[in-house]
Design a protein around this motif. Structure first.
Motif, PDB file in Angstrom:
ATOM      1  N   SER A 175      23.298  43.532  49.770  1.00  0.00           N
ATOM      2  CA  SER A 175      22.615  44.785  50.230  1.00  0.00           C
ATOM      3  C   SER A 175      21.079  44.611  50.341  1.00  0.00           C
ATOM      4  O   SER A 175      20.482  43.980  50.058  1.00  0.00           O
ATOM      5  CB  SER A 175      22.708  45.681  48.855  1.00  0.00           C
ATOM      6  OG  SER A 175      24.354  45.981  48.468  1.00  0.00           O
ATOM      7  N   SER A 196      21.347  46.372  57.449  1.00  0.00           N
ATOM      8  CA  SER A 196      22.139  45.515  56.352  1.00  0.00           C
ATOM      9  C   SER A 196      23.246  44.618  57.014  1.00  0.00           C
ATOM     10  O   SER A 196      23.499  43.515  56.402  1.00  0.00           O
ATOM     11  CB  SER A 196      22.851  46.577  55.693  1.00  0.00           C
ATOM     12  OG  SER A 196      23.642  47.497  56.388  1.00  0.00           O
ATOM     13  N   ASP A 200      25.156  56.648  47.854  1.00  0.00           N
ATOM     14  CA  ASP A 200      26.236  56.291  46.973  1.00  0.00           C
ATOM     15  C   ASP A 200      26.304  57.144  45.664  1.00  0.00           C
ATOM     16  O   ASP A 200      27.682  57.055  45.140  1.00  0.00           O
ATOM     17  CB  ASP A 200      25.273  54.545  46.333  1.00  0.00           C
ATOM     18  CG  ASP A 200      25.027  53.565  47.417  1.00  0.00           C
ATOM     19  OD1 ASP A 200      24.101  54.094  48.147  1.00  0.00           O
ATOM     20  OD2 ASP A 200      25.610  52.760  47.525  1.00  0.00           O
ATOM     21  N   LYS A 224      23.169  50.831  52.729  1.00  0.00           N
ATOM     22  CA  LYS A 224      22.592  49.670  52.138  1.00  0.00           C
ATOM     23  C   LYS A 224      23.519  48.281  52.383  1.00  0.00           C
ATOM     24  O   LYS A 224      22.845  47.223  52.262  1.00  0.00           O
ATOM     25  CB  LYS A 224      22.074  49.906  50.719  1.00  0.00           C
ATOM     26  CG  LYS A 224      21.177  50.919  50.833  1.00  0.00           C
ATOM     27  CD  LYS A 224      20.639  51.323  49.235  1.00  0.00           C
ATOM     28  CE  LYS A 224      19.576  52.294  48.893  1.00  0.00           C
ATOM     29  NZ  LYS A 224      19.273  52.380  47.596  1.00  0.00           N
ATOM     30  N   LYS A 225      24.855  48.543  52.400  1.00  0.00           N
ATOM     31  CA  LYS A 225      25.543  47.435  52.505  1.00  0.00           C
ATOM     32  C   LYS A 225      26.741  47.578  53.533  1.00  0.00           C
ATOM     33  O   LYS A 225      27.339  48.959  53.204  1.00  0.00           O
ATOM     34  CB  LYS A 225      26.091  46.757  51.079  1.00  0.00           C
ATOM     35  CG  LYS A 225      26.781  45.795  51.258  1.00  0.00           C
ATOM     36  CD  LYS A 225      27.066  45.029  49.677  1.00  0.00           C
ATOM     37  CE  LYS A 225      27.876  46.231  48.736  1.00  0.00           C
ATOM     38  NZ  LYS A 225      28.424  45.913  47.505  1.00  0.00           N
TER      39      LYS A 225
END
Length: 307
Positions: free
Chosen positions: A205, A193, A110, A219-220
């Motif tokens: 998430s 996820s 991210d 995570k998402k």
């Protein structure tokens, strides 16, 4: 200009053992950069160049980063790949080998992603690893190729990280009027996820990634991938890291191909003869490939997981 190749489609008696139908392997591990990413990433990079991009930027320490680097070399355009500090030196070296600049930023994807966006100038093109309609269009060509062989799958098994491959495959199925063909979306426990969002009934998430299948470590998933679970028959299936690594070893022994755990997850779902596949006639497995593995790493994971 097409940057990916038409990959082999072969029947596997060993992977399909215990099932009534035929199992077909779409060998995306044979792409020039080692994974299915060549399709969507290659298409997106080419479109950006057509639209005037003078430089390409992406954020990925794995297969997407390598695919952008490969595309940039073929298209003769500079590429910068932003990777988090957790990226293996072997992956960095592979990306550099293609002639791309590598920038290390952040402790997770991210953070690398946000920095990559900042680096993208007005005359540059940013290539998202999974959340971009251009990627989905490129990935959809996989189904086109399968249909051209005369085989119509009645189930597709694939691995899910951020959902780019899932989005592309569903697009390909719909393009070929296969609206009711179910997709078995496979994740590993610790990197699930999509399953978390499907269980919650909304996009959520996961707090952290706890799986050796690092290529599934989003995570998402993308909003689009989640929305597809409400408009297409998509079934979530979770395997353990041990099952994924066992499948990698079994696949290596049976087909002489070394694939990473993210790919082993899909193979494990079929090796374990998932009930929903029992009555299917033509089961398509996307052997997504991946370069995040070597024989020593496979041995190490096998020892640590007791395979």
């Amino acid at each position: 200009m097409k940057l990916h190749i038409n990959t082999p489609l072969i029947e596997s008696l060993s992977v399909g053992k215990g099932l009534n139908g035929k199992v077909w392997l779409k060998l995306e591990n044979c792409q020039p950069c080692g994974s299915f990413k060549a399709r969507g990433v290659g298409y997106a990079c080419h479109q950006h160049v057509i639209n005037g991009a003078k430089k390409l930027v992406t954020s990925s320490g794995g297969n997407a980063g390598l695919a952008v680097a490969y595309a940039g070399r073929v298209l003769n355009i500079p590429v910068t790949v932003v990777v988090p500090t957790t990226t293996k030196i072997s992956a960095i070296n592979l990306i550099k080998e293609q002639g791309a600049e590598v920038v290390i930023k952040g402790d997770a994807w991210d953070e690398a992603h946000q920095y990559g966006l900042q680096l993208t100038e007005k005359d540059g093109g940013y290539i998202h690893p999974f959340d971009d309609p251009l990627l989905w269009e490129g990935h959809s060509t996989l189904i086109d190729e399968v249909i051209e062989t005369g085989i119509k799958p009645d189930a597709v098994v694939l691995s899910v990280g951020g959902g780019g491959l899932l989005s592309g495959i569903v697009k390909g199925l719909r393009k070929n009027k296969l609206f009711d063909v179910p997709v078995i979306a496979v994740e590993t426990d610790g990197a699930s996820s999509l399953a978390a969002s499907m269980n919650a009934g909304k996009l959520v998430s996961v707090s952290q990634i706890m799986s050796v299948a690092s290529s599934l470590g989003a995570k998402k998933v993308s909003q689009h991938a989640f929305e597809l679970t409400n408009t297409h028959p998509i079934y979530s299936h979770i395997v353990t890291d041990k099952q994924a690594i066992k499948a990698c070893s079994q696949f290596l022994n049976e087909h002489r191909y070394l694939v990473e755990p993210a790919c082993g997850a899909s193979l494990a779902a079929v090796y374990d003869s998932r009930v929903i596949l029992k009555e299917k006639s033509n089961i398509l497995i996307v052997v997504c490939g991946g370069v995040g593995i070597n024989t020593e790493q496979l041995k190490e994971w096998s020892r640590s997981l007791g395979v």
